[in-house]
Motif scaffolding. Sequence first.
Motif, PDB file in Angstrom:
ATOM      1  N   SER A 106      -4.200   1.239 -10.226  1.00 46.08           N
ATOM      2  CA  SER A 106      -3.415   0.360  -9.358  1.00 46.08           C
ATOM      3  C   SER A 106      -3.215  -1.012  -9.995  1.00 46.08           C
ATOM      4  O   SER A 106      -2.124  -1.595  -9.936  1.00 46.08           O
ATOM      5  CB  SER A 106      -4.112   0.212  -7.999  1.00 46.08           C
ATOM      6  OG  SER A 106      -3.397  -0.640  -7.147  1.00 46.08           O
ATOM      7  N   PHE A 110       0.309  -1.111   5.937  1.00 37.96           N
ATOM      8  CA  PHE A 110      -0.816  -0.176   5.852  1.00 37.96           C
ATOM      9  C   PHE A 110      -0.369   1.249   6.162  1.00 37.96           C
ATOM     10  O   PHE A 110      -0.573   2.175   5.365  1.00 37.96           O
ATOM     11  CB  PHE A 110      -1.928  -0.597   6.815  1.00 37.96           C
ATOM     12  CG  PHE A 110      -3.085   0.374   6.864  1.00 37.96           C
ATOM     13  CD1 PHE A 110      -3.962   0.469   5.801  1.00 37.96           C
ATOM     14  CD2 PHE A 110      -3.272   1.207   7.962  1.00 37.96           C
ATOM     15  CE1 PHE A 110      -5.020   1.373   5.830  1.00 37.96           C
ATOM     16  CE2 PHE A 110      -4.328   2.110   7.995  1.00 37.96           C
ATOM     17  CZ  PHE A 110      -5.202   2.198   6.927  1.00 37.96           C
ATOM     18  N   PHE A 111       0.271   1.433   7.320  1.00 37.77           N
ATOM     19  CA  PHE A 111       0.691   2.785   7.717  1.00 37.77           C
ATOM     20  C   PHE A 111       1.816   3.314   6.830  1.00 37.77           C
ATOM     21  O   PHE A 111       1.808   4.489   6.450  1.00 37.77           O
ATOM     22  CB  PHE A 111       1.121   2.802   9.192  1.00 37.77           C
ATOM     23  CG  PHE A 111      -0.044   2.758  10.149  1.00 37.77           C
ATOM     24  CD1 PHE A 111      -0.855   3.868  10.324  1.00 37.77           C
ATOM     25  CD2 PHE A 111      -0.344   1.602  10.846  1.00 37.77           C
ATOM     26  CE1 PHE A 111      -1.941   3.835  11.187  1.00 37.77           C
ATOM     27  CE2 PHE A 111      -1.433   1.549  11.719  1.00 37.77           C
ATOM     28  CZ  PHE A 111      -2.230   2.674  11.885  1.00 37.77           C
ATOM     29  N   GLY A 122       2.443   2.535   3.707  1.00 38.47           N
ATOM     30  CA  GLY A 122       1.885   2.889   2.396  1.00 38.47           C
ATOM     31  C   GLY A 122       1.210   4.242   2.416  1.00 38.47           C
ATOM     32  O   GLY A 122       1.398   5.065   1.510  1.00 38.47           O
ATOM     33  N   ASN A 123       0.443   4.504   3.498  1.00 36.10           N
ATOM     34  CA  ASN A 123      -0.218   5.813   3.642  1.00 36.10           C
ATOM     35  C   ASN A 123       0.789   6.941   3.805  1.00 36.10           C
ATOM     36  O   ASN A 123       0.638   8.024   3.235  1.00 36.10           O
ATOM     37  CB  ASN A 123      -1.175   5.790   4.841  1.00 36.10           C
ATOM     38  CG  ASN A 123      -2.473   5.066   4.524  1.00 36.10           C
ATOM     39  OD1 ASN A 123      -2.858   4.957   3.371  1.00 36.10           O
ATOM     40  ND2 ASN A 123      -3.141   4.562   5.536  1.00 36.10           N
ATOM     41  N   TRP A 124       1.844   6.689   4.610  1.00 38.64           N
ATOM     42  CA  TRP A 124       2.887   7.710   4.816  1.00 38.64           C
ATOM     43  C   TRP A 124       3.629   7.998   3.516  1.00 38.64           C
ATOM     44  O   TRP A 124       3.964   9.147   3.224  1.00 38.64           O
ATOM     45  CB  TRP A 124       3.892   7.239   5.877  1.00 38.64           C
ATOM     46  CG  TRP A 124       3.324   7.183   7.257  1.00 38.64           C
ATOM     47  CD1 TRP A 124       2.247   7.887   7.741  1.00 38.64           C
ATOM     48  CD2 TRP A 124       3.772   6.355   8.343  1.00 38.64           C
ATOM     49  NE1 TRP A 124       2.012   7.555   9.061  1.00 38.64           N
ATOM     50  CE2 TRP A 124       2.926   6.617   9.451  1.00 38.64           C
ATOM     51  CE3 TRP A 124       4.805   5.424   8.490  1.00 38.64           C
ATOM     52  CZ2 TRP A 124       3.093   5.986  10.681  1.00 38.64           C
ATOM     53  CZ3 TRP A 124       4.976   4.788   9.709  1.00 38.64           C
ATOM     54  CH2 TRP A 124       4.130   5.073  10.793  1.00 38.64           C
ATOM     55  N   PRO A 177      -4.586  -0.868   1.844  1.00 36.12           N
ATOM     56  CA  PRO A 177      -4.584   0.592   1.608  1.00 36.12           C
ATOM     57  C   PRO A 177      -5.654   1.041   0.614  1.00 36.12           C
ATOM     58  O   PRO A 177      -6.339   2.035   0.842  1.00 36.12           O
ATOM     59  CB  PRO A 177      -3.170   0.862   1.065  1.00 36.12           C
ATOM     60  CG  PRO A 177      -2.344  -0.239   1.617  1.00 36.12           C
ATOM     61  CD  PRO A 177      -3.240  -1.445   1.644  1.00 36.12           C
ATOM     62  N   GLU A 178      -5.792   0.290  -0.509  1.00 35.13           N
ATOM     63  CA  GLU A 178      -6.823   0.628  -1.507  1.00 35.13           C
ATOM     64  C   GLU A 178      -8.226   0.481  -0.913  1.00 35.13           C
ATOM     65  O   GLU A 178      -9.103   1.304  -1.167  1.00 35.13           O
ATOM     66  CB  GLU A 178      -6.695  -0.277  -2.734  1.00 35.13           C
ATOM     67  CG  GLU A 178      -5.557   0.079  -3.671  1.00 35.13           C
ATOM     68  CD  GLU A 178      -4.300  -0.709  -3.385  1.00 35.13           C
ATOM     69  OE1 GLU A 178      -4.192  -1.258  -2.263  1.00 35.13           O
ATOM     70  OE2 GLU A 178      -3.430  -0.764  -4.266  1.00 35.13           O
ATOM     71  N   THR A 220      -1.970  -6.620   1.064  1.00 32.80           N
ATOM     72  CA  THR A 220      -1.407  -5.529   0.273  1.00 32.80           C
ATOM     73  C   THR A 220      -2.489  -4.667  -0.385  1.00 32.80           C
ATOM     74  O   THR A 220      -2.205  -3.573  -0.882  1.00 32.80           O
ATOM     75  CB  THR A 220      -0.436  -6.065  -0.807  1.00 32.80           C
ATOM     76  OG1 THR A 220      -1.109  -7.048  -1.592  1.00 32.80           O
ATOM     77  CG2 THR A 220       0.797  -6.684  -0.166  1.00 32.80           C
ATOM     78  N   THR A 279      -8.833   3.413   1.631  1.00 27.95           N
ATOM     79  CA  THR A 279      -8.962   4.683   0.907  1.00 27.95           C
ATOM     80  C   THR A 279     -10.285   4.762   0.156  1.00 27.95           C
ATOM     81  O   THR A 279     -10.964   5.794   0.178  1.00 27.95           O
ATOM     82  CB  THR A 279      -7.789   4.846  -0.094  1.00 27.95           C
ATOM     83  OG1 THR A 279      -6.564   4.714   0.620  1.00 27.95           O
ATOM     84  CG2 THR A 279      -7.825   6.204  -0.778  1.00 27.95           C
ATOM     85  N   THR A 335       0.461   3.636  -3.644  1.00 27.54           N
ATOM     86  CA  THR A 335      -0.522   2.616  -3.243  1.00 27.54           C
ATOM     87  C   THR A 335      -0.111   1.217  -3.695  1.00 27.54           C
ATOM     88  O   THR A 335      -0.577   0.229  -3.141  1.00 27.54           O
ATOM     89  CB  THR A 335      -1.929   2.938  -3.799  1.00 27.54           C
ATOM     90  OG1 THR A 335      -1.839   3.111  -5.212  1.00 27.54           O
ATOM     91  CG2 THR A 335      -2.497   4.194  -3.166  1.00 27.54           C
TER      92      THR A 335
END
Length: 311
Positions: free
Chosen positions: A239, A14-15, A17-19, A215-216, A212, A219, A47
């Motif tokens: 995506s 999660f983190f 992917g955001n980074w 993140p989507e 997985t 967001t 993403t």
Amino acid sequence: MAFLMVLAGFVLLFFSGNWLVKASVQIARHFKISTLVAGITVVAFGTSAPELIVSLNAVFDGVPDISVGNVIGSNIANIALVLGMVALIMPISVKKDSSVFFDWLIMLIASLLFLLFVQNHKLELYEGILFMVFISLYLFYSVYKSRQKMGRSGEIILAPDMKMISAIGLLSIAAIGLYFGSELLVKGVIEIAKGFNISERVIGISVVAFGTSVPELATSIIAALKKETAISIGNIIGSNIFNILAILGITSILKPIGVSQELISVDIWWMIGVAILLLLTLLPMKRSIITRWEGLIMICTYILYMIILFT
């Protein structure tokens, strides 16, 4: 211990992917790439990076059902769960001049092509290459159309908020996080599957795919709370296209993927069915609004699929 590994894997993915998205956008700004173009290319890859790393790890660890199940399950969750939840929070309005319907068609073609390719229970090297050619053409066309749109709207390219060296450093940390996060997640879910006598297919479609897709989900919900729901549908469809063409394409080029009969005869059809359900919610095309009721139907569809999967 296995549950802790899965939890740690989810958090890292999660983190990281955001980074990765944040760092990639900053690097794109340094190279004077517009927000529209960055969204289609850099953010789409960012993403989908968790799905890519997890799928690669699963194939090389000898559990292809987790790899393919992850992609199929993520595509189902992205539409039925993520978009369903967004519509439940705030109805999704689709602009008449948006590319959603074209992108939806590409998503359907990619899904049907995937179904055709795996009829021999394998995704081969040459099929992966064809997927990569398809995604390259799609990205080229999308960037071209975005640049045209940018020219008409007079979009201003934003200045970067981060120094190039800092962005590269964050990108490196994100890549390391994605690798170790996927390692923990795949190994953890294999242990859980063995302990509860659950098939790798089921665990890949449900637990891994949900992880997985986090993140989507995060967001899109944040976008809905900010009343920016139009962002969600474009990102989700993009995506899903990336998941099939790029992730399965890259993975099968590096190592051919075995595909089980249940994935072919059941789960891919659920993925196609959910895509058609999305189209039905977008009708009539002149004034498309995904209502709260339609969002609820999507969520119920996802719950029904999970119940069938585990029974």
